[in-house]
Design an enzyme around this catalytic site. Structure first.
Site, PDB file in Angstrom:
ATOM      1  N   GLU A  51       0.841  -1.208   0.000  1.00  0.00           N
ATOM      2  CA  GLU A  51       0.000   0.000   0.000  1.00  0.00           C
ATOM      3  C   GLU A  51       0.871   1.251   0.000  1.00  0.00           C
ATOM      4  OE1 GLU A  51      -0.026  -2.567   1.971  1.00  0.00           O
ATOM      5  OE2 GLU A  51      -2.018  -3.088   2.717  1.00  0.00           O
ATOM      6  N   TRP A 172      14.636 -39.898 -15.916  1.00  0.00           N
ATOM      7  CA  TRP A 172      13.636 -39.016 -15.337  1.00  0.00           C
ATOM      8  C   TRP A 172      12.263 -39.596 -15.646  1.00  0.00           C
ATOM      9  CZ3 TRP A 172      15.406 -35.565 -12.083  1.00  0.00           C
ATOM     10  CH2 TRP A 172      16.677 -35.040 -12.254  1.00  0.00           C
ATOM     11  N   LEU A 206      18.861 -30.311  -5.565  1.00  0.00           N
ATOM     12  CA  LEU A 206      17.710 -29.566  -5.025  1.00  0.00           C
ATOM     13  C   LEU A 206      17.899 -28.064  -5.184  1.00  0.00           C
ATOM     14  CD1 LEU A 206      17.108 -31.650  -1.768  1.00  0.00           C
ATOM     15  CD2 LEU A 206      16.109 -32.000  -4.028  1.00  0.00           C
ATOM     16  N   GLY A 298      11.873 -39.618  -0.564  1.00  0.00           N
ATOM     17  CA  GLY A 298      11.188 -40.586  -1.396  1.00  0.00           C
ATOM     18  C   GLY A 298      10.001 -41.216  -0.712  1.00  0.00           C
TER      19      GLY A 298
HETATM   20  C1  AOF Z   1       0.236  -4.824   4.657  1.00  0.00           C
HETATM   21  N1  AOF Z   1       0.877  -4.705   3.484  1.00  0.00           N
HETATM   22  O1  AOF Z   1       2.465  -5.273   2.036  1.00  0.00           O
HETATM   23  C2  AOF Z   1       2.292  -6.510   4.019  1.00  0.00           C
HETATM   24  C3  AOF Z   1       1.578  -6.681   5.241  1.00  0.00           C
HETATM   25  O2  AOF Z   1       7.272  -5.844  10.070  1.00  0.00           O
HETATM   26  P1  AOF Z   1       6.372  -5.267   9.003  1.00  0.00           P
HETATM   27  O3  AOF Z   1       6.141  -3.800   9.207  1.00  0.00           O
HETATM   28  O4  AOF Z   1       6.851  -5.584   7.613  1.00  0.00           O
HETATM   29  O5  AOF Z   1       4.925  -5.941   9.183  1.00  0.00           O
HETATM   30  C4  AOF Z   1       4.773  -7.306   8.900  1.00  0.00           C
HETATM   31  C5  AOF Z   1       3.316  -7.698   9.032  1.00  0.00           C
HETATM   32  O6  AOF Z   1       2.516  -6.846   8.210  1.00  0.00           O
HETATM   33  C6  AOF Z   1       3.008  -9.110   8.575  1.00  0.00           C
HETATM   34  O7  AOF Z   1       3.115 -10.052   9.614  1.00  0.00           O
HETATM   35  C7  AOF Z   1       1.568  -8.981   8.126  1.00  0.00           C
HETATM   36  O8  AOF Z   1       0.683  -8.995   9.237  1.00  0.00           O
HETATM   37  C8  AOF Z   1       1.551  -7.596   7.520  1.00  0.00           C
HETATM   38  N2  AOF Z   1       1.920  -7.652   6.099  1.00  0.00           N
HETATM   39  N3  AOF Z   1       0.545  -5.841   5.491  1.00  0.00           N
HETATM   40  O9  AOF Z   1      -0.604  -4.010   4.999  1.00  0.00           O
HETATM   41  C9  AOF Z   1       1.888  -5.469   3.111  1.00  0.00           C
HETATM   42  N4  AOF Z   1       3.348  -7.295   3.729  1.00  0.00           N
HETATM   43 ZN    ZN Z   2       1.269  -2.610   5.871  1.00  0.00          ZN
END
Ligand code: AOF
Ligand code: ZN
Length: 387
Positions: A51, A172, A206, A298
């Site tokens: 955002e 494979w 891997l 496996g």
């Molecule tokens: C959002 N937008 O793009 C993401 C979110 O440590 P921070 O500040 O990066 O926060 C991590 C947390 O934010 C993550 O555990 C999840 O709850 C949220 N991720 N939220 O609004 C984003 N990546």
């Molecule tokens: Zn956020």
């Protein structure tokens, strides 16, 4: 039209693939008068949120614009947060309306982002393309709620359900197209896991070779430390990405030698069969922040994960060859009658190259939690009077 913008946000989210874990993949799109004026995604763990990037990238004033996000905007309630809370930024920038695909299952968020926007008088709609948004972040949904990794079993089998000839040869069974897809999966997962018999028999690398992407951890379940010291997993350029799990009291000299050579060996309790106890392996992986694991074999490993119900998703690649007597993909599960057989949920099939892929979940609700379903009853929240 809304659908189109959320689809774009989901596409953007993918740009972070392989880099955001244990954070989610998130995308966001800002729209004004039907035009996209800003786009963003979460590029990497610890970095800017989707955002924030969408707002910062906007080519014109964002006041009154509509924001489409694949996940609920975050709140300052998250402990040790690395970036400013998106919900506050949205309020400060006077965004006109927010469309969210799914709520954030993070116990520190779970609806609080929607609530904050509402309180600020910003209309919010939740649930647009929720299924797609969930599919994008299956590991995150499990890990943030349960602290354990999302486990995906990948089986490459002949039409008659064998994963190797009687002599152990398996290269494979599937074609290049299928193997390339698996490499793409590897790049998305935090770790790839095999049993020591596969390490001994195939000496696999891997790695991610047939596409580009980050190298996941390579985990070997090796209760008695039988892995040959000249294995590629221990000697190649990614040796630091190999973690061996041994059980109980493994042979002390070998343990000391491996550790002296800089290898990472984790020790967990042995189960009744003397194997590394899977629940403890998964807990330990969770503590290491490994949120997703692709299990590549496996047969003993597949059998153990299935018998102990330690998996979330299963994908079988059926290749058009018939091996006859050979190694079965899956061994004894003590099924008894057909009624006692494990049946997958949410089954889907598709094809790639010459393979048919059949996949499904063991128990979707258990894996992803109930929380996301709340978004289905959220419409009452979109009337500010409900708060
Ligand atoms: C959002 N937008 O793009 C993401 C979110 O440590 P921070 O500040 O990066 O926060 C991590 C947390 O934010 C993550 O555990 C999840 O709850 C949220 N991720 N939220 O609004 C984003 N990546
Ligand atoms: Zn956020």
């Amino acid at each position: 039209m809304s659908h189109h913008f959320m689809k774009r946000a989901l596409e953007l989210a993918q740009h972070g693939s392989g880099f955001t874990s244990p954070n989610p993949l998130v995308g966001a799109v800002l729209v004004k008068e039907g035009r996209i004026i800003g786009e963003g995604y979460h590029p990497r763990f610890g970095e800017q949120h989707a955002e924030a990037m969408a707002i910062s990238s906007a080519r014109e004033p964002v006041e009154g614009a509509e924001l489409f996000c694949t996940l609920e905007p975050c709140t300052p309630t998250i402990p040790n947060k690395k970036t400013p809370a998106c919900s506050l930024r949205i309020i400060r920038e006077k965004i006109g309306k927010v469309h969210i695909a799914t709520l954030d299952p993070n116990p520190h968020v779970q609806g609080k982002g929607v609530e904050a926007l509402h309180r600020a008088g910003i209309p919010v709609e939740v649930g647009l393309m929720a299924r797609e948004a969930l599919a994008l972040n299956e590991p995150y949904f499990k890990f943030i709620q349960q602290g354990k990794p999302f486990i995906h079993l990948k089986i490459a089998a002949s039409l008659d359900g064998r994963i190797a000839a009687a002599n152990g040869d398996s290269r494979w069974i599937t074609d290049q197209a299928a193997r390339t897809l698996v490499h793409r999966w590897r790049a998305r997962y935090d770790a790839v896991l095999i049993g020591v018999d596969t390490a001994i028999c195939d000496d696999p690398q891997l790695t991610v070779r047939l596409c580009s992407g980050p190298q996941p951890y390579r985990i070997v379940l090796d209760s008695r430390l039988r892995i040959p010291e000249n294995s590629r997993l221990l000697r190649d350029q990614f040796a630091a990405k190999t973690i061996i799990f041994a059980a109980g009291e493994p042979p002390p000299e070998k343990l000391a030698r491996l550790r002296r050579a800089g290898m990472r060996v984790e020790i967990v309790p042995a189960d009744e069969q003397g194997q590394t106890a899977l629940p403890q392996v998964l807990e330990q992986l969770g503590r290491l922040s490994i949120s997703s694991v692709l299990v590549e074999g496996g047969s003993k490993i597949f059998t153990a994960f299935i018998r102990q119900r330690c998996f979330d998703k299963l994908s079988i690649f059926y290749a058009p060859l018939i091996i006859g007597t050979g190694r079965n993909a899956i061994g004894e599960l003590n099924t008894g009658a057909i009624a006692g057989a494990m049946r997958l949920e949410r089954v889907a099939h598709r094809s790639i190259g010459n393979q048919l892929i059949i996949e499904g979940y063991r128990n979707y609700r258990e894996s992803l939690g109930n929380f996301w379903e709340k978004d289905l009853c959220l419409p009452e929240l979109s009337k500010p009077s409900a708060l």
